[in-house]
Design a protein around this motif. Structure first.
Motif, PDB file in Angstrom:
ATOM      1  N   GLU A   6       0.834  -1.197   0.000  1.00  0.00           N
ATOM      2  CA  GLU A   6       0.000   0.000   0.000  1.00  0.00           C
ATOM      3  C   GLU A   6       0.872   1.252   0.000  1.00  0.00           C
ATOM      4  O   GLU A   6       0.628   2.209  -0.708  1.00  0.00           O
ATOM      5  N   SER A   7       1.937   1.183   0.795  1.00  0.00           N
ATOM      6  CA  SER A   7       2.837   2.310   0.880  1.00  0.00           C
ATOM      7  C   SER A   7       3.492   2.577  -0.467  1.00  0.00           C
ATOM      8  O   SER A   7       3.579   3.708  -0.934  1.00  0.00           O
ATOM      9  N   GLY A  10       1.080   4.057  -2.834  1.00  0.00           N
ATOM     10  CA  GLY A  10       0.812   5.439  -2.463  1.00  0.00           C
ATOM     11  C   GLY A  10       1.919   6.369  -2.920  1.00  0.00           C
ATOM     12  O   GLY A  10       1.665   7.448  -3.444  1.00  0.00           O
ATOM     13  N   GLU A  11       3.163   5.909  -2.747  1.00  0.00           N
ATOM     14  CA  GLU A  11       4.304   6.716  -3.199  1.00  0.00           C
ATOM     15  C   GLU A  11       4.231   6.935  -4.698  1.00  0.00           C
ATOM     16  O   GLU A  11       4.443   8.027  -5.205  1.00  0.00           O
ATOM     17  N   GLY A  14       1.476   9.411  -5.590  1.00  0.00           N
ATOM     18  CA  GLY A  14       1.858  10.790  -5.300  1.00  0.00           C
ATOM     19  C   GLY A  14       2.841  11.333  -6.309  1.00  0.00           C
ATOM     20  O   GLY A  14       2.695  12.447  -6.807  1.00  0.00           O
ATOM     21  N   GLN A  43      -5.215  23.569  -8.489  1.00  0.00           N
ATOM     22  CA  GLN A  43      -5.041  23.432  -7.044  1.00  0.00           C
ATOM     23  C   GLN A  43      -6.238  22.692  -6.432  1.00  0.00           C
ATOM     24  O   GLN A  43      -6.082  21.805  -5.601  1.00  0.00           O
ATOM     25  N   LEU A  50      -6.512  14.229  -3.534  1.00  0.00           N
ATOM     26  CA  LEU A  50      -5.987  13.711  -2.272  1.00  0.00           C
ATOM     27  C   LEU A  50      -7.098  13.197  -1.374  1.00  0.00           C
ATOM     28  O   LEU A  50      -6.965  12.154  -0.739  1.00  0.00           O
ATOM     29  N   LYS A  51      -8.193  13.939  -1.362  1.00  0.00           N
ATOM     30  CA  LYS A  51      -9.307  13.522  -0.506  1.00  0.00           C
ATOM     31  C   LYS A  51      -9.918  12.207  -0.966  1.00  0.00           C
ATOM     32  O   LYS A  51     -10.427  11.433  -0.170  1.00  0.00           O
ATOM     33  N   ALA A  53      -8.317   9.843  -2.813  1.00  0.00           N
ATOM     34  CA  ALA A  53      -7.264   8.938  -3.315  1.00  0.00           C
ATOM     35  C   ALA A  53      -7.658   7.476  -3.168  1.00  0.00           C
ATOM     36  O   ALA A  53      -7.244   6.633  -3.954  1.00  0.00           O
ATOM     37  N   ARG A  54      -8.467   7.184  -2.169  1.00  0.00           N
ATOM     38  CA  ARG A  54      -8.876   5.805  -1.923  1.00  0.00           C
ATOM     39  C   ARG A  54      -9.707   5.253  -3.090  1.00  0.00           C
ATOM     40  O   ARG A  54      -9.774   4.049  -3.303  1.00  0.00           O
TER      41      ARG A  54
ATOM     42  N   GLU B  70       0.766  22.949   0.242  1.00  0.00           N
ATOM     43  CA  GLU B  70      -0.581  22.802   0.794  1.00  0.00           C
ATOM     44  C   GLU B  70      -0.986  21.359   1.021  1.00  0.00           C
ATOM     45  O   GLU B  70      -1.869  21.075   1.819  1.00  0.00           O
ATOM     46  N   TRP B  71      -0.348  20.465   0.339  1.00  0.00           N
ATOM     47  CA  TRP B  71      -0.771  19.072   0.480  1.00  0.00           C
ATOM     48  C   TRP B  71      -0.670  18.529   1.884  1.00  0.00           C
ATOM     49  O   TRP B  71      -1.582  17.889   2.362  1.00  0.00           O
ATOM     50  N   GLU B  74      -3.520  19.666   3.838  1.00  0.00           N
ATOM     51  CA  GLU B  74      -4.736  18.993   3.380  1.00  0.00           C
ATOM     52  C   GLU B  74      -4.852  17.610   4.020  1.00  0.00           C
ATOM     53  O   GLU B  74      -5.898  17.183   4.468  1.00  0.00           O
ATOM     54  N   THR B  75      -3.730  16.883   4.070  1.00  0.00           N
ATOM     55  CA  THR B  75      -3.774  15.532   4.609  1.00  0.00           C
ATOM     56  C   THR B  75      -4.036  15.546   6.106  1.00  0.00           C
ATOM     57  O   THR B  75      -4.637  14.626   6.635  1.00  0.00           O
ATOM     58  N   SER B  80      -8.770  10.427   7.813  1.00  0.00           N
ATOM     59  CA  SER B  80      -8.988   9.061   7.361  1.00  0.00           C
ATOM     60  C   SER B  80      -8.132   8.778   6.128  1.00  0.00           C
ATOM     61  O   SER B  80      -7.559   7.709   5.987  1.00  0.00           O
ATOM     62  N   TRP B  81      -8.077   9.770   5.265  1.00  0.00           N
ATOM     63  CA  TRP B  81      -7.228   9.594   4.093  1.00  0.00           C
ATOM     64  C   TRP B  81      -5.765   9.477   4.516  1.00  0.00           C
ATOM     65  O   TRP B  81      -5.006   8.659   4.013  1.00  0.00           O
ATOM     66  N   TRP B  85      -3.350   6.742   3.070  1.00  0.00           N
ATOM     67  CA  TRP B  85      -2.475   7.124   1.965  1.00  0.00           C
ATOM     68  C   TRP B  85      -1.403   8.142   2.340  1.00  0.00           C
ATOM     69  O   TRP B  85      -0.333   8.152   1.785  1.00  0.00           O
ATOM     70  N   PHE B  89       2.661   9.171   1.051  1.00  0.00           N
ATOM     71  CA  PHE B  89       2.937  10.226   0.080  1.00  0.00           C
ATOM     72  C   PHE B  89       4.210  10.990   0.434  1.00  0.00           C
ATOM     73  O   PHE B  89       4.827  11.615  -0.422  1.00  0.00           O
TER      74      PHE B  89
END
Lengths: 185, 262
Positions: A6-7, A10-11, A14, A43, A50-51, A53-54, B70-71, B74-75, B80-81, B85, B89
């Motif tokens: 998962e990591s 995720g990398e 990103g 932006q 990001l919100k 991403a799942r 900004e990321w 945001e996280t 939960s995200w 994740w 990142f």
């Protein structure tokens, strides 16, 4: 082990998402027509990405996924505020308007030769005369997305993408033809 | 195959997306049909124009830096995200940060010493001009001669309202670089001292928002570094860095003229 996988994914997500900043900004510029609005849109797109991403499925096209978020963001943030050159989308353009004129042009080698020499500014101007839907389809097609992926981004059937792309390209050619005509007057 | 059959398939044909059978049919049709041959040529020309001549707009570095900045915030908000994740990142963001913001971060203000990277760069660039045997690309016959010389050499027009006078004569100009971007360089003199003015695109630089003071019509930051005085200000899309070893009141006097307030 699952955590490591998962990591890693995720990398990768990103890193790849950041790598598309230029591509997303380019699409945003052509959608909004404004550098400032384009920056805000990109932006907002990354914040939304990001919100959610799942929801991204590893192994699928990240670029197409980001494009979809950008377009949805554009629709919710900007579209209702803007006046569109072709309200309601390119599908409202009367296809018969392209009939005999187009034939005449295509048969004219001189016009084809002029098309070879159109400059970037003219192409950009022609693109901006299209509806947002048509512009989006042309730009996503240029980005190498398949018709299926474009359909997913814009939320329509694959057949609609095909017809929109064909009509958008025909409209571009007509507009560019007008530019070349004016240039030779 | 008829024209009606062939036309919708031309683009897929040109992109090599058709199976052998329809591909062969279209090839044969185009050989025989002048109208469709023209149509295919027009489609090909349009594709080439879009792919090679449509301007591509790159995201400004300032935007990329802002995204990275900004990321993390945001996280933190989206916990939960973040658990799923966000932490993964971080290495990616670090790599991307290194690629995208290495230069701007390097030049960020050092709040402790109040000696900003922008000042350091201005002093270094001024020293390069002083040590160069041929620092000027154009010797001055007045600003009216120097400013037009920049046309076609920069992607912006340097706005410099002061043309030079008996107190601060203009020696000439050159194209230089300031923080990895092209700059118009103007060199004035004050007695035996040289004064460099760098005019450059202001976007994407870490301009200070505090400690500024009125200099002419601008809000400027005045700093001393390694014995040189540096006055920084921005006006619209352009940034200005004025550097010299003349004292602050005299340099401010010139800055006021350049900023349109004297």
């Amino acid at each position: 082990m699952a955590s490591s996988d998962e990591s890693t994914s995720g990398e990768t997500l990103g890193r790849e998402a950041l790598a598309y900043a230029d591509t997303l900004y380019n699409l945003a510029r052509y959608l909004t027509g404004s550098p400032t609005d384009a920056e805000d849109l990109v932006q907002d797109t990354y914040a939304r990405a990001l919100k959610s991403a799942r929801q991204f499925t590893p192994g699928t096209n990240l670029k197409a996924w980001l494009f979809r978020i950008l377009r949805n963001s554009f629709i919710s943030r900007y579209r209702h505020e803007r006046h569109n050159p072709i309200v309601g989308g390119l599908d409202t353009v009367d296809p018969t308007a392209q009939g005999p004129d187009r034939q005449e042009w295509l048969r004219d080698d001189l016009e084809l030769d002029r098309l070879r020499h159109v400059v970037g500014e003219e192409i950009e101007r022609a693109l901006m005369t299209l509806s947002e839907d048509a512009r989006t389809v042309v730009l996503l097609d240029l980005e190498g997305l398949s018709e299926v992926e474009v359909a997913q981004v814009v939320g329509c059937a694959v057949g609609t993408v095909k017809s929109r792309l064909a009509r958008a390209r025909a409209a571009l050619r007509l507009t560019l033809k007008d530019y070349t005509r004016k240039a030779t007057r | 195959m008829t024209c009606q059959d062939a036309r919708p398939l031309l683009l897929a044909f040109q992109r090599g997306q058709l199976a052998a059978e329809p591909r062969g049919a279209i090839e044969a049709h185009i050989q025989d049909c002048a109208a469709c041959a023209h149509e295919a040529a027009a489609e090909q020309l349009l594709t080439e124009a879009l792919e090679h001549r449509l301007p591509q707009h790159a995201a400004p570095i300032a935007l990329k830096r802002r995204l990275l900045a900004e990321w993390p915030a945001e996280t933190r908000r989206a916990s939960s995200w973040w658990h799923r994740w966000g932490r993964s990142f971080v290495p990616a963001l670090a790599v991307a940060a290194g690629l995208l913001v290495a230069v701007p971060v390097y030049y960020q203000w050092d709040a402790g010493s109040r000696t900003p990277g922008m000042v350091t760069e201005a002093v270094n660039d001024h020293l390069r001009i002083l040590s160069s045997q041929h620092p000027l690309d154009i010797e001055s016959g007045g600003m009216h001669q120097v400013k037009p010389w920049f046309q076609g050499r920069l992607d912006f027009a340097p706005v410099v309202p002061f043309l030079g006078d008996a107190e601060f004569p203009l020696r000439g100009g050159a194209v230089g670089y300031y923080l990895e971007r092209k700059a118009a360089v103007f060199v004035f003199t004050r007695r035996l001292h040289e004064i460099s003015l760098f005019v450059f695109r202001a976007a994407g630089l870490p301009w200070p928002t505090t400690g500024r003071q009125a200099v002419g019509g601008a809000r400027a930051t005045i700093t001393t570094s390694r014995g040189f005085n540096v006055i920084l200000w921005r006006e619209g899309e352009l940034g200005y860095a004025l550097v010299s070893d003349v004292d602050v009141p005299e340099l401010s006097q010139l800055a006021a003229k350049l900023a349109g307030g004297a």
